[in-house]
Design a protein around this motif. Structure first.
Motif, PDB file in Angstrom:
ATOM      1  N   HIS A  31      46.713 -60.545  11.006  1.00 22.42           N
ATOM      2  CA  HIS A  31      45.349 -61.051  10.864  1.00 22.42           C
ATOM      3  C   HIS A  31      45.199 -62.485  11.391  1.00 22.42           C
ATOM      4  CE1 HIS A  31      45.591 -57.860   7.752  1.00 22.42           C
ATOM      5  NE2 HIS A  31      44.354 -57.621   8.127  1.00 22.42           N
ATOM      6  N   TYR A  32      44.015 -62.749  11.928  1.00 23.36           N
ATOM      7  CA  TYR A  32      43.661 -64.109  12.355  1.00 23.36           C
ATOM      8  C   TYR A  32      42.226 -64.393  11.930  1.00 23.36           C
ATOM      9  CZ  TYR A  32      47.849 -63.879  15.244  1.00 23.36           C
ATOM     10  OH  TYR A  32      49.149 -63.756  15.673  1.00 23.36           O
ATOM     11  N   CYS A  33      41.980 -65.626  11.543  1.00 21.33           N
ATOM     12  CA  CYS A  33      40.637 -65.999  11.091  1.00 21.33           C
ATOM     13  C   CYS A  33      39.720 -66.355  12.250  1.00 21.33           C
ATOM     14  CB  CYS A  33      40.719 -67.161  10.097  1.00 21.33           C
ATOM     15  SG  CYS A  33      41.290 -68.713  10.829  1.00 21.33           S
ATOM     16  N   SER A  34      40.298 -66.623  13.423  1.00 21.02           N
ATOM     17  CA  SER A  34      39.483 -67.022  14.575  1.00 21.02           C
ATOM     18  C   SER A  34      40.276 -66.824  15.867  1.00 21.02           C
ATOM     19  CB  SER A  34      39.068 -68.492  14.455  1.00 21.02           C
ATOM     20  OG  SER A  34      40.213 -69.332  14.482  1.00 21.02           O
ATOM     21  N   GLN A  35      39.569 -66.848  16.980  1.00 20.95           N
ATOM     22  CA  GLN A  35      40.255 -66.758  18.268  1.00 20.95           C
ATOM     23  C   GLN A  35      41.129 -67.979  18.500  1.00 20.95           C
ATOM     24  OE1 GLN A  35      37.237 -66.164  21.270  1.00 20.95           O
ATOM     25  NE2 GLN A  35      37.171 -63.936  20.938  1.00 20.95           N
ATOM     26  N   CYS A  52      45.451 -65.539   7.396  1.00 22.82           N
ATOM     27  CA  CYS A  52      45.557 -65.791   8.827  1.00 22.82           C
ATOM     28  C   CYS A  52      47.014 -66.097   9.153  1.00 22.82           C
ATOM     29  CB  CYS A  52      44.670 -66.969   9.219  1.00 22.82           C
ATOM     30  SG  CYS A  52      44.848 -67.490  10.943  1.00 22.82           S
ATOM     31  N   ASP A  53      47.577 -65.404  10.142  1.00 18.71           N
ATOM     32  CA  ASP A  53      48.988 -65.591  10.476  1.00 18.71           C
ATOM     33  C   ASP A  53      49.275 -66.959  11.083  1.00 18.71           C
ATOM     34  OD1 ASP A  53      51.451 -63.207  11.399  1.00 18.71           O
ATOM     35  OD2 ASP A  53      50.091 -63.089   9.670  1.00 18.71           O
ATOM     36  N   ASN A  54      48.235 -67.693  11.399  1.00 17.06           N
ATOM     37  CA  ASN A  54      48.439 -69.020  11.969  1.00 17.06           C
ATOM     38  C   ASN A  54      48.221 -70.128  10.942  1.00 17.06           C
ATOM     39  OD1 ASN A  54      48.869 -70.877  14.258  1.00 17.06           O
ATOM     40  ND2 ASN A  54      46.722 -71.393  13.922  1.00 17.06           N
ATOM     41  N   CYS A  55      47.006 -70.208  10.390  1.00 15.32           N
ATOM     42  CA  CYS A  55      46.709 -71.298   9.438  1.00 15.32           C
ATOM     43  C   CYS A  55      46.995 -70.915   8.001  1.00 15.32           C
ATOM     44  CB  CYS A  55      45.261 -71.749   9.590  1.00 15.32           C
ATOM     45  SG  CYS A  55      44.031 -70.527   9.053  1.00 15.32           S
ATOM     46  N   THR A  56      47.270 -69.639   7.743  1.00 17.16           N
ATOM     47  CA  THR A  56      47.616 -69.052   6.438  1.00 17.16           C
ATOM     48  C   THR A  56      46.451 -69.032   5.445  1.00 17.16           C
ATOM     49  OG1 THR A  56      48.415 -71.036   5.265  1.00 17.16           O
ATOM     50  CG2 THR A  56      49.986 -69.919   6.746  1.00 17.16           C
ATOM     51  N   LYS A  57      45.236 -69.349   5.879  1.00 19.70           N
ATOM     52  CA  LYS A  57      44.095 -69.330   4.961  1.00 19.70           C
ATOM     53  C   LYS A  57      43.635 -67.898   4.696  1.00 19.70           C
ATOM     54  CE  LYS A  57      42.219 -73.898   6.138  1.00 19.70           C
ATOM     55  NZ  LYS A  57      41.053 -74.640   6.708  1.00 19.70           N
ATOM     56  N   THR A  58      43.057 -67.688   3.503  1.00 15.60           N
ATOM     57  CA  THR A  58      42.466 -66.401   3.155  1.00 15.60           C
ATOM     58  C   THR A  58      40.962 -66.455   3.437  1.00 15.60           C
ATOM     59  OG1 THR A  58      41.926 -67.030   0.874  1.00 15.60           O
ATOM     60  CG2 THR A  58      44.150 -66.172   1.287  1.00 15.60           C
ATOM     61  N   PRO A  59      40.282 -65.300   3.452  1.00 13.66           N
ATOM     62  CA  PRO A  59      38.823 -65.320   3.614  1.00 13.66           C
ATOM     63  C   PRO A  59      38.130 -66.173   2.547  1.00 13.66           C
ATOM     64  CG  PRO A  59      39.645 -63.107   3.958  1.00 13.66           C
ATOM     65  CD  PRO A  59      40.807 -63.921   3.473  1.00 13.66           C
ATOM     66  N   GLU A  60      38.675 -66.152   1.324  1.00  7.04           N
ATOM     67  CA  GLU A  60      38.090 -66.949   0.247  1.00  7.04           C
ATOM     68  C   GLU A  60      38.250 -68.443   0.512  1.00  7.04           C
ATOM     69  OE1 GLU A  60      40.131 -64.407  -0.178  1.00  7.04           O
ATOM     70  OE2 GLU A  60      38.692 -62.940  -0.973  1.00  7.04           O
ATOM     71  N   ASP A  61      39.360 -68.817   1.152  1.00  7.42           N
ATOM     72  CA  ASP A  61      39.583 -70.233   1.466  1.00  7.42           C
ATOM     73  C   ASP A  61      38.552 -70.742   2.478  1.00  7.42           C
ATOM     74  OD1 ASP A  61      41.801 -70.315  -0.171  1.00  7.42           O
ATOM     75  OD2 ASP A  61      43.191 -69.790   1.437  1.00  7.42           O
ATOM     76  N   ILE A  62      38.170 -69.880   3.400  1.00  8.21           N
ATOM     77  CA  ILE A  62      37.269 -70.293   4.481  1.00  8.21           C
ATOM     78  C   ILE A  62      35.814 -70.236   4.040  1.00  8.21           C
ATOM     79  CG2 ILE A  62      36.503 -69.757   6.825  1.00  8.21           C
ATOM     80  CD1 ILE A  62      39.334 -68.724   7.364  1.00  8.21           C
ATOM     81  N   GLY A  63      35.441 -69.199   3.289  1.00 15.03           N
ATOM     82  CA  GLY A  63      34.065 -69.089   2.823  1.00 15.03           C
ATOM     83  C   GLY A  63      33.449 -67.750   3.163  1.00 15.03           C
ATOM     84  N   GLN A  64      32.269 -67.506   2.612  1.00  8.80           N
ATOM     85  CA  GLN A  64      31.590 -66.229   2.803  1.00  8.80           C
ATOM     86  C   GLN A  64      31.169 -66.033   4.260  1.00  8.80           C
ATOM     87  OE1 GLN A  64      28.326 -66.148   0.076  1.00  8.80           O
ATOM     88  NE2 GLN A  64      29.602 -65.735  -1.709  1.00  8.80           N
ATOM     89  N   GLY A  65      31.145 -64.754   4.638  1.00 10.29           N
ATOM     90  CA  GLY A  65      30.672 -64.406   5.972  1.00 10.29           C
ATOM     91  C   GLY A  65      31.754 -64.339   7.029  1.00 10.29           C
ATOM     92  N   VAL A  66      32.953 -64.843   6.754  1.00 13.20           N
ATOM     93  CA  VAL A  66      34.015 -64.823   7.751  1.00 13.20           C
ATOM     94  C   VAL A  66      34.600 -63.415   7.858  1.00 13.20           C
ATOM     95  CG1 VAL A  66      35.807 -65.465   6.098  1.00 13.20           C
ATOM     96  CG2 VAL A  66      36.151 -65.917   8.510  1.00 13.20           C
ATOM     97  N   ARG A  67      34.870 -62.985   9.067  1.00 11.59           N
ATOM     98  CA  ARG A  67      35.491 -61.685   9.310  1.00 11.59           C
ATOM     99  C   ARG A  67      36.785 -61.901  10.086  1.00 11.59           C
ATOM    100  NH1 ARG A  67      31.518 -57.108  11.442  1.00 11.59           N
ATOM    101  NH2 ARG A  67      33.427 -55.958  10.946  1.00 11.59           N
ATOM    102  N   PHE A  68      37.888 -61.553   9.470  1.00 15.44           N
ATOM    103  CA  PHE A  68      39.181 -61.741  10.110  1.00 15.44           C
ATOM    104  C   PHE A  68      39.385 -60.716  11.223  1.00 15.44           C
ATOM    105  CE2 PHE A  68      39.831 -64.927   7.294  1.00 15.44           C
ATOM    106  CZ  PHE A  68      41.140 -65.273   7.001  1.00 15.44           C
ATOM    107  N   MET A  69      40.065 -61.141  12.259  1.00 15.28           N
ATOM    108  CA  MET A  69      40.406 -60.261  13.371  1.00 15.28           C
ATOM    109  C   MET A  69      41.813 -59.694  13.159  1.00 15.28           C
ATOM    110  SD  MET A  69      39.031 -62.528  16.584  1.00 15.28           S
ATOM    111  CE  MET A  69      40.214 -63.809  16.248  1.00 15.28           C
TER     112      MET A  69
END
Length: 475
Positions: free
Chosen positions: A269-273, A238-255
């Motif tokens: 990429h962003y993990c959320s709005q 994520c270009d803001n919080c720098t987390k990866t999908p693995e850091d956040i957990g299953q089921g997350v879809r990056f925008m």
């Protein structure tokens, strides 16, 4: 004129699957004689299946002996990891080919029974996936349970299907042994392929054997370990919080920023709005206009994305001055700040001078205190020297001082105004009284090997594995 009507009832319907086991056991077709078919199967189950079980146990025992001998000899894992990807792929395919031609019930169809045996699985982490698989095979095959069964996703699915043959078999091991026979043959033939190349010093193995035979053991192991930290592909952060999908957990879809993707074919990429809105004040300046990357660790914008986060050399380079972009643009950027500990006044002076003139690899001082600029021309040696220098000057590691000092002494002891004693006194003043002892110990090992300095040997030997270092000169 009336057209002929095709008699579809005359067409013979093809069998859904060939009767592989029936052919192996020479079983009469059930459509011809059901009673004979049943009796022949009963006989096969009573005798041939027992033979198959004994054969499987024997093969597994042989495979366990091969693996135990190879692992006890040592260095096999290092040799495998140092091989290039093309050679690793060839050996894996040789194993699969050997397993498909072995005298088993399934023949070439055995490939369907081992979905977990794939080139991509075994090449993960620079080939460590294959070593982990062999280690697991050895552990299970040396267990007291015979025959032994590795986890098999194919079997778990097949055994749950409403298949009459599976359901009528008397016990699970008897049923599973048929699907299990492929793995030991795969291991056996892949090992034969690798060991054969080592014994015959094949073209693809020569570079690795050169490293093994002409370097200290820890150098080869270090090179192999470095390769296991390489990523197969860049991370998504994520270009803001720098987390990866693995850091956040299953089921997350990056925008992905649609404007950058559509107009520039560039992904942000962003993990959320929420993160997208929070980063908008920064991103809007370049959004849809030009591809601007933050160079987040491990992403496409990181020139060292292939190196894992645990690689100290890569982390040292990534920790360069964030104000200047935060990623490697030139060997000049491999600096000496910040320091995690407390440097001596002499080392602090050295650091300040190196930061002021980043073209210099080290400053030496004559007996009169006149500075001498030590600049390395060879790009590979320059990179290795600066990595060692960085670890020493930033105090992020206890290693590197001996290699750095040995290299400086060899190249600069005869320089006008300098001598071995003058250089050693300076290094001791900068890095501690035991500096001379550390350098002398490394020099003694170098003489015993009859080779160049540690840095020269590392560059030469690593080139046979990682390729020519000349590309560094382009940075």
């Amino acid at each position: 004129m009336a057209s002929a009507i095709k008699d579809h009832t005359a067409e013979e319907k093809p069998n859904d699957l060939p009767p592989l086991l029936s052919k192996k056991f020479n079983i009469t077709d059930v459509k011809q004689d059901a009673l004979k078919w049943d009796k022949e199967w009963e006989a096969a189950i009573a005798s041939d299946i027992e033979f198959i079980q004994e054969d499987l146990c024997s093969v597994q025992d042989n495979v366990a002996k091969i693996l135990r001998n190879v692992f006890d000899e040592g260095h096999f894992d290092t040799i495998w990891l140092l091989l290039n990807a093309a050679e690793k792929k060839r050996h894996i395919l040789e194993g699969l080919k050997g397993a498909s031609t072995a005298r088993t019930l399934w023949g070439q169809d055995c490939r369907a029974l081992c979905p977990e045996i794939t080139v991509s699985n075994f090449l993960t982490q620079g080939g460590k996936g294959f070593i982990d698989f062999l280690t697991r095979v050895l552990e299970i095959y040396e267990s007291s349970i015979k025959p032994a069964f590795l986890p098999n996703s194919w079997w778990e699915q097949a055994s749950n299907l409403p298949n009459p043959w599976w359901g009528q078999a008397s016990d699970v091991p008897t049923k599973r042994q048929i699907s299990e026979s492929t793995k030991p043959h795969f291991v056996m033939f892949s090992m034969f392929s690798i060991i054969g190349d080592i014994t015959n010093r094949s073209e693809g193995m020569k570079g690795v054997l050169h490293v093994m035979e002409n370097t200290e053991g820890y150098i080869a192991r270090s090179l192999a370990q470095v390769k296991t930290t390489f990523r197969d592909k860049p991370l998504i952060r994520c270009d803001n919080c720098t987390k990866t999908p693995e850091d956040i957990g299953q089921g997350v879809r990056f925008m992905v920023c649609s404007a950058c993707k559509t107009k520039l074919n560039f992904e942000v990429h962003y993990c959320s709005q929420f993160c997208q809105k929070q980063d908008w004040s920064v991103h809007k300046k370049a959004c849809g206009k030009k591809p601007v990357s933050k160079g987040l660790s491990g992403t496409k914008g990181d020139s060292l994305w292939a190196f894992g986060d645990s690689n100290p050399a890569a982390n040292l380079i990534r920790s360069l001055d964030k104000k200047e972009g935060g990623h490697l643009r030139s060997l000049r950027d491999v600096g000496v700040n910040p320091c995690k500990g407390k440097r001596s006044p002499a080392a602090e002076l050295q650091a300040n001078m190196l930061e002021a003139d980043r073209n210099v690899d080290y400053f030496l001082f004559t007996a009169k205190g006149e500075p001498v600029r030590f600049v390395i021309d060879d790009p590979g040696a320059k990179m290795v020297f600066r990595i060692n220098r960085g670890m020493v000057m930033t105090q992020t590691s206890e290693t590197g001082l001996d290699a750095m000092g040995e290299y400086i002494l060899k190249l600069m002891s005869g320089y006008p105004g300098l001598s071995r004693d003058i250089i050693l006194k300076q290094l001791c003043k900068e890095h501690g009284a035991d500096t001379t002892k550390k350098i002398v110990q490394l020099e003694r090992k170098t003489r015993q090997r009859g080779k160049g300095t540690f840095i020269e040997s590392w560059v030469k030997d690593s080139a046979s594995v990682f390729g020519d270092w000349s590309w560094l000169g382009l940075l």
